[in-house]
Design a protein around this motif. Structure first.
Motif, PDB file in Angstrom:
ATOM      1  N   GLU A  48      49.621  38.066  48.117  1.00 17.22           N
ATOM      2  CA  GLU A  48      49.207  39.197  47.280  1.00 17.22           C
ATOM      3  C   GLU A  48      48.828  40.374  48.169  1.00 17.22           C
ATOM      4  O   GLU A  48      48.343  40.198  49.294  1.00 17.22           O
ATOM      5  N   ILE A  49      49.036  41.584  47.654  1.00 11.05           N
ATOM      6  CA  ILE A  49      48.649  42.802  48.360  1.00 11.05           C
ATOM      7  C   ILE A  49      47.941  43.720  47.378  1.00 11.05           C
ATOM      8  O   ILE A  49      48.380  43.864  46.229  1.00 11.05           O
ATOM      9  N   ILE A  85      43.426  37.885  46.068  1.00 18.08           N
ATOM     10  CA  ILE A  85      42.361  38.777  46.532  1.00 18.08           C
ATOM     11  C   ILE A  85      42.030  39.807  45.447  1.00 18.08           C
ATOM     12  O   ILE A  85      42.865  40.149  44.607  1.00 18.08           O
ATOM     13  N   ALA A  86      40.809  40.299  45.506  1.00 18.95           N
ATOM     14  CA  ALA A  86      40.357  41.406  44.667  1.00 18.95           C
ATOM     15  C   ALA A  86      39.350  42.204  45.479  1.00 18.95           C
ATOM     16  O   ALA A  86      38.709  41.669  46.397  1.00 18.95           O
ATOM     17  N   TYR A  94      37.171  39.942  47.851  1.00 21.55           N
ATOM     18  CA  TYR A  94      36.948  38.573  47.396  1.00 21.55           C
ATOM     19  C   TYR A  94      38.261  37.809  47.507  1.00 21.55           C
ATOM     20  O   TYR A  94      39.319  38.314  47.131  1.00 21.55           O
ATOM     21  N   VAL A  95      38.169  36.590  48.032  1.00 11.25           N
ATOM     22  CA  VAL A  95      39.367  35.840  48.410  1.00 11.25           C
ATOM     23  C   VAL A  95      39.371  34.474  47.746  1.00 11.25           C
ATOM     24  O   VAL A  95      38.377  33.739  47.796  1.00 11.25           O
ATOM     25  N   GLY A  96      40.487  34.141  47.124  1.00  8.35           N
ATOM     26  CA  GLY A  96      40.704  32.798  46.607  1.00  8.35           C
ATOM     27  C   GLY A  96      41.620  32.042  47.544  1.00  8.35           C
ATOM     28  O   GLY A  96      42.725  32.508  47.859  1.00  8.35           O
ATOM     29  N   THR A 129      42.455  35.982  41.519  1.00  6.47           N
ATOM     30  CA  THR A 129      41.102  36.495  41.710  1.00  6.47           C
ATOM     31  C   THR A 129      41.024  37.874  41.068  1.00  6.47           C
ATOM     32  O   THR A 129      41.873  38.729  41.331  1.00  6.47           O
ATOM     33  N   HIS A 130      40.023  38.085  40.208  1.00 10.26           N
ATOM     34  CA  HIS A 130      39.873  39.356  39.499  1.00 10.26           C
ATOM     35  C   HIS A 130      38.428  39.831  39.596  1.00 10.26           C
ATOM     36  O   HIS A 130      37.491  39.022  39.567  1.00 10.26           O
TER      37      HIS A 130
END
Length: 208
Positions: A48-49, A85-86, A94-96, A129-130
């Motif tokens: 994800e970016i 990420i969010a 924040y990282v999943g 992640t939101h």
């Protein structure tokens, strides 16, 4: 003979014009440039970016988190592959991950990944992640973790989860069997009235 002379003159003029354009086109920097990270242990798989309002770019990579500020790359190791990420308005990312969720605060001097759960307690793949309304939602396949940014408390909801999304300032989660739940203090099942074909969101009747 005059026609031949005119053609030769036109050919020469075109050649000179083309040469001048080629010379001008080589001046200055190219519009597209390559900016490669210096870290040698970066994987070639990105999940994800995202970017924030200041143009900060973060990438969830199999080996960790990559951050790009427009001129240089930074690399931050995570305990397992970073899958989602969010970012919030204060530059906290924040990282999943696999079996872990955490955060990276770029405004602190000691920048590193901080886990929000104890290691080896969950084995989920946190694929989404939101961030919304001072809460971070980490969705795994069996666990939904909700981190309150203000109180710094983490709550857990269990089930079988497929995907999560925001609609009208509320968060919803779908299950593999087609059910939709409103995420509140508890998971409240939504009564579906109509599926919108062009959207992943559903029109719903709020539970009483």
């Amino acid at each position: 003979a005059s026609d031949v002379y005119k053609r030769q003159r036109h050919t020469l003029a075109f050649t000179l014009l083309l040469s001048s354009l080629l010379v001008v086109s080589q001046r200055g920097d190219f519009l597209i440039t390559e900016h490669f990270p210096d870290a040698t242990n970066i994987d070639n798989t990105n999940f994800e970016i995202i970017s924030d309002q200041q143009g900060l770019i973060c990438i969830a990579n199999r080996s960790g988190i990559l951050k790009y500020d427009g001129s240089a790359w930074d690399y931050f190791e995570t305990p397992s592959a970073a899958l989602s990420i969010a970012v919030d308005s204060s530059h906290v990312v924040y990282v999943g991950c696999i079996g872990s969720v955490g955060m990276i605060d770029f405004d602190k001097r000691s920048i590193r990944y901080k886990s929000l759960i104890e290691s080896d307690t969950i084995s989920d793949l946190f694929l989404e992640t939101h961030f919304m309304n001072n809460k971070v939602y980490f969705m795994g396949n069996k666990h939904l973790l909700i981190y309150d940014v203000i109180s710094e408390e983490l709550s857990t909801k269990t089930g079988n989860f497929l995907n999560i999304y925001e609609k009208d300032s509320e968060m919803f989660v779908n299950t593999p069997n087609g059910d939709t739940y409103l995420i509140a203090d508890s998971l409240q099942k939504v009564v579906t009235e109509k599926t919108v074909a062009y959207s992943s969101c559903l029109l719903y009747t709020s539970p009483s």
